[in-house]
Design a protein around this motif. Structure first.
Motif, mmCIF file in Angstrom:
data_model
loop_
_atom_site.group_PDB
_atom_site.id
_atom_site.type_symbol
_atom_site.label_atom_id
_atom_site.label_comp_id
_atom_site.label_asym_id
_atom_site.label_seq_id
_atom_site.Cartn_x
_atom_site.Cartn_y
_atom_site.Cartn_z
ATOM 1 N N LEU A 1 0.811 -1.222 0.000
ATOM 2 C CA LEU A 1 0.000 0.000 0.000
ATOM 3 C C LEU A 1 0.843 1.269 0.000
ATOM 4 C CD1 LEU A 1 -3.062 -0.789 2.286
ATOM 5 C CD2 LEU A 1 -2.772 -1.091 -0.163
ATOM 6 N N GLY A 2 2.116 1.127 0.277
ATOM 7 C CA GLY A 2 3.011 2.279 0.165
ATOM 8 C C GLY A 2 3.299 2.629 -1.281
ATOM 9 N N LYS A 3 3.030 1.682 -2.184
ATOM 10 C CA LYS A 3 3.236 1.923 -3.618
ATOM 11 C C LYS A 3 1.923 2.012 -4.388
ATOM 12 C CE LYS A 3 7.623 -0.622 -3.867
ATOM 13 N NZ LYS A 3 8.304 -1.797 -4.453
ATOM 14 N N CYS A 4 0.867 1.439 -3.847
ATOM 15 C CA CYS A 4 -0.403 1.317 -4.573
ATOM 16 C C CYS A 4 -1.046 2.687 -4.819
ATOM 17 C CB CYS A 4 -1.349 0.431 -3.750
ATOM 18 S SG CYS A 4 -2.979 0.236 -4.461
ATOM 19 N N THR A 5 -1.505 2.892 -6.056
ATOM 20 C CA THR A 5 -2.207 4.144 -6.388
ATOM 21 C C THR A 5 -3.722 4.004 -6.231
ATOM 22 O OG1 THR A 5 -2.429 3.547 -8.713
ATOM 23 C CG2 THR A 5 -0.434 4.764 -8.096
ATOM 24 N N PHE A 6 -4.175 2.804 -5.837
ATOM 25 C CA PHE A 6 -5.608 2.524 -5.682
ATOM 26 C C PHE A 6 -6.364 2.766 -6.991
ATOM 27 C CE2 PHE A 6 -3.970 3.018 -1.473
ATOM 28 C CZ PHE A 6 -4.722 2.168 -0.683
ATOM 29 N N CYS A 7 -5.672 2.487 -8.107
ATOM 30 C CA CYS A 7 -6.312 2.678 -9.413
ATOM 31 C C CYS A 7 -7.418 1.651 -9.641
ATOM 32 C CB CYS A 7 -5.271 2.582 -10.531
ATOM 33 S SG CYS A 7 -4.549 0.938 -10.734
ATOM 34 N N GLY A 8 -7.362 0.517 -8.957
ATOM 35 C CA GLY A 8 -8.403 -0.494 -9.061
ATOM 36 C C GLY A 8 -8.247 -1.451 -10.227
ATOM 37 N N GLU A 9 -7.173 -1.293 -10.990
ATOM 38 C CA GLU A 9 -6.976 -2.119 -12.184
ATOM 39 C C GLU A 9 -6.915 -3.616 -11.833
ATOM 40 O OE1 GLU A 9 -6.913 -0.540 -15.077
ATOM 41 O OE2 GLU A 9 -6.609 -2.317 -16.306
ATOM 42 N N CYS A 10 -6.237 -3.945 -10.746
ATOM 43 C CA CYS A 10 -6.106 -5.362 -10.376
ATOM 44 C C CYS A 10 -7.481 -5.970 -10.073
ATOM 45 C CB CYS A 10 -5.161 -5.529 -9.193
ATOM 46 S SG CYS A 10 -5.531 -4.453 -7.806
ATOM 47 N N ALA A 11 -8.315 -5.210 -9.370
ATOM 48 C CA ALA A 11 -9.646 -5.726 -9.011
ATOM 49 C C ALA A 11 -10.540 -5.844 -10.239
ATOM 50 C CB ALA A 11 -10.284 -4.813 -7.966
ATOM 51 N N MET A 12 -10.337 -4.955 -11.225
ATOM 52 C CA MET A 12 -11.161 -5.022 -12.443
ATOM 53 C C MET A 12 -10.744 -6.218 -13.296
ATOM 54 S SD MET A 12 -11.795 -1.108 -13.609
ATOM 55 C CE MET A 12 -10.605 -0.161 -12.723
ATOM 56 N N ARG A 13 -9.437 -6.497 -13.353
ATOM 57 C CA ARG A 13 -8.972 -7.603 -14.205
ATOM 58 C C ARG A 13 -9.111 -8.954 -13.525
ATOM 59 N NH1 ARG A 13 -4.317 -5.974 -18.310
ATOM 60 N NH2 ARG A 13 -4.515 -3.709 -18.278
ATOM 61 N N PHE A 14 -8.921 -8.983 -12.220
ATOM 62 C CA PHE A 14 -8.975 -10.258 -11.491
ATOM 63 C C PHE A 14 -9.907 -10.115 -10.282
ATOM 64 C CE2 PHE A 14 -4.892 -10.151 -13.613
ATOM 65 C CZ PHE A 14 -4.856 -11.385 -14.242
ATOM 66 N N PRO A 15 -11.226 -9.970 -10.540
ATOM 67 C CA PRO A 15 -12.151 -9.752 -9.411
ATOM 68 C C PRO A 15 -12.192 -10.927 -8.447
ATOM 69 C CG PRO A 15 -13.356 -10.076 -11.488
ATOM 70 C CD PRO A 15 -11.907 -9.959 -11.838
#
Ligand code: SF4
Length: 250
Positions: free
Chosen positions: A62-76
């Motif tokens: 979470l120190g690097k994560c931008t919370f863009c949500g891309e991971c959750a959209m591709r791999f829900p």
């Protein structure tokens, strides 16, 4: 006069009664949860813009994560984001969320410097330094003291001069042009003092981590007291993090 009273009555109470327990309305990406579902791990790490995802086990920093949500959209089936806004901690390692874990992120009261709750438990004045920031975290820090979030109800406020501050808050990836300014500001702040990093740019460099235009050597010299993740950090994440650092009981 009557007109003013009518307006006040119409506006009602705008402040959040308890920023420690309020639920965030609408869309909000807070603490992620990673399941143990099997996915193509090479693909999972390949699209993260800040290399926040690692494998073995699959984890998000979470120190690097931008919370863009891309991971959750591709791999829900693998990644979901909860609405838990309590993301701040005093230990960098606690920002790593591993697959199969679903535990809150907390400040470790055992490792908080003893003088922090003792001296800053009822009043904390901070000097903000935008070190190459894009004004998003800066904006949210300002919002933390607006009429809704009203952080100053806890005696936590921003001041104009480091001479009047109990610590510094750094936003932005720390550009070379701001490296000396941070040092000057830190030196001008009286002891004891704290260092708080707000947002993924400040914590890790974010999308600028590999840029030759940043100089993060300041952070190699001093102990960081609080990491507040987000891109930008939410006012509730900021307020709860500062309260946990200064008032959490052991
Ligand atoms: S939400 Fe975070 S971990 Fe997921 S792709 Fe975006 S930056 Fe990477």
């Amino acid at each position: 006069m009557i007109q003013n009273l009518k307006i006040l009555f119409h506006q009602g109470k705008q402040f959040i009664p308890d920023p420690r327990s309020v639920e965030v309305p609408g869309i909000f990406r807070g603490r992620p949860v990673i399941t143990t579902a099997k996915v193509d791990e090479n693909k999972v790490v390949s699209f993260c813009p800040t290399h926040a995802i690692s494998t073995n086990p699959v984890s998000i920093d979470l120190g690097k994560c931008t919370f863009c949500g891309e991971c959750a959209m591709r791999f829900p089936e693998k990644f979901t984001f909860t609405k838990d806004y309590k993301l701040s901690t005093n230990e960098r390692s606690r920002l790593i969320i591993k697959e199969g874990e679903d535990a809150p992120i907390e400040v470790n009261a055992e490792t908080v410097r003893k003088e922090i709750p003792k001296i800053f438990g009822k009043s904390l004045k901070l000097r903000e330094i935008s070190a190459g920031g894009d004004n998003s975290c800066e904006w949210e820090l300002g919002a933390a003291n607006n009429v809704q979030f009203d952080m100053s109800r806890y005696g936590i406020e921003f001041v104009a001069s480091p001479r009047h501050a109990d610590g510094i808050v750094i936003t932005g990836p720390i550009t070379k042009n701001m490296a000396e300014a941070i040092q000057i500001c830190y030196d001008a702040t009286p002891d004891p003092k704290i260092i708080v990093l707000v947002g993924c740019d400040a914590i890790s460099g974010g999308v600028f981590a590999d840029s030759p235009a940043i100089d993060r050597s300041f952070l190699d010299k001093y102990h960081v007291d609080l990491y507040i993740p987000g891109n930008p950090a939410h006012p509730l994440t900021i307020i709860n993090g500062l309260l946990d650092l200064t008032r959490k009981e052991k």
